[in-house]
Design a protein around this motif. Structure first.
Motif, PDB file in Angstrom:
ATOM      1  N   LEU A 196       0.853  -1.185   0.000  1.00 39.17           N
ATOM      2  CA  LEU A 196       0.000   0.000   0.000  1.00 39.17           C
ATOM      3  C   LEU A 196       0.886   1.232   0.000  1.00 39.17           C
ATOM      4  N   SER A 197       0.513   2.253  -0.773  1.00 43.83           N
ATOM      5  CA  SER A 197       1.303   3.492  -0.786  1.00 43.83           C
ATOM      6  C   SER A 197       1.227   4.172   0.577  1.00 43.83           C
ATOM      7  N   ARG A 216      -3.598   5.709  -0.798  1.00 46.86           N
ATOM      8  CA  ARG A 216      -4.515   5.872  -1.927  1.00 46.86           C
ATOM      9  C   ARG A 216      -4.262   4.900  -3.075  1.00 46.86           C
ATOM     10  N   ALA A 217      -3.184   4.131  -3.005  1.00 47.37           N
ATOM     11  CA  ALA A 217      -2.889   3.174  -4.070  1.00 47.37           C
ATOM     12  C   ALA A 217      -2.443   1.850  -3.466  1.00 47.37           C
ATOM     13  N   PRO A 276       7.750   7.703  -1.373  1.00 39.74           N
ATOM     14  CA  PRO A 276       6.920   8.406  -0.385  1.00 39.74           C
ATOM     15  C   PRO A 276       5.826   9.285  -0.999  1.00 39.74           C
ATOM     16  N   ASP A 277       6.091   9.872  -2.171  1.00 38.23           N
ATOM     17  CA  ASP A 277       5.075  10.719  -2.806  1.00 38.23           C
ATOM     18  C   ASP A 277       4.266   9.943  -3.858  1.00 38.23           C
TER      19      ASP A 277
END
Length: 172
Positions: free
Chosen positions: A109-110, A114-115, A155-156
């Motif tokens: 998971l990010s 969100r992803a 991270p982004d």
């Protein structure tokens, strides 16, 4: 009547007409909000009283799992090749499972939550994680040179890394 004491809390002053209309409107809005809150409270079931669709921690077909950063959702991959979203407080599946077609090899998971990336034989599925149903939406499928064994987002979430079983590193 002059010497008679009046409790100011029991006396409602007579306001001029425009102010009475505003006062009535505010009182009706407050009463409506209180009534809605009471209705919602009555409709709420304590989490202890919610019967789970299944106990996901007792399932034998789970091969991978990943919890959201707040711990409310758990994403699981099953041996039959499906991806499911579980409400961890209720132990119940939310939304419809996504059929991957084959078992996953890795899951991540990010950092912003969100992803979600699901590795499979020679490909990685990137899914969008949403707050409401359907909770998971397929964004894209990335072909890889090998079978992914580790996945990671920057991270982004602008760079995605896949490491294969042959220790090959791929950047996307």
């Amino acid at each position: 009547m002059r010497g008679e004491y009046l409790d100011p809390d029991t006396v409602t002053p007579r306001l001029p007409l425009p102010y009475r209309m505003i006062d009535n409107l505010i009182r009706s809005l407050v009463e409506e909000a209180i009534e809605q809150a009471k209705d919602e409270k009555e409709q709420e079931k304590p989490i202890d009283n919610v019967s789970p669709v299944f106990e996901y921690h007792q399932r034998k077909d789970i091969i991978l799992s990943q919890a959201s950063s707040d711990g409310l959702l758990v994403f699981i991959c099953t041996a039959s090749g499906s991806l499911e979203c579980i409400n961890s407080l209720r132990g119940a599946q939310v939304g419809e499972p996504i059929e991957l077609g084959e078992p996953a090899t890795c899951l991540t998971l990010s950092s912003d939550g969100r992803a979600l990336a699901v590795g499979q034989r020679l490909k990685v599925n990137i899914l969008q994680v949403m707050k409401d149903s359907p909770f998971l939406k397929s964004l894209l499928v990335i072909e890889t040179r090998g079978i992914p064994k580790h996945l990671s987002f920057s991270p982004d979430s602008t760079v995605f890394v896949a490491v294969s079983e042959a220790e090959e590193l791929e950047l996307f």
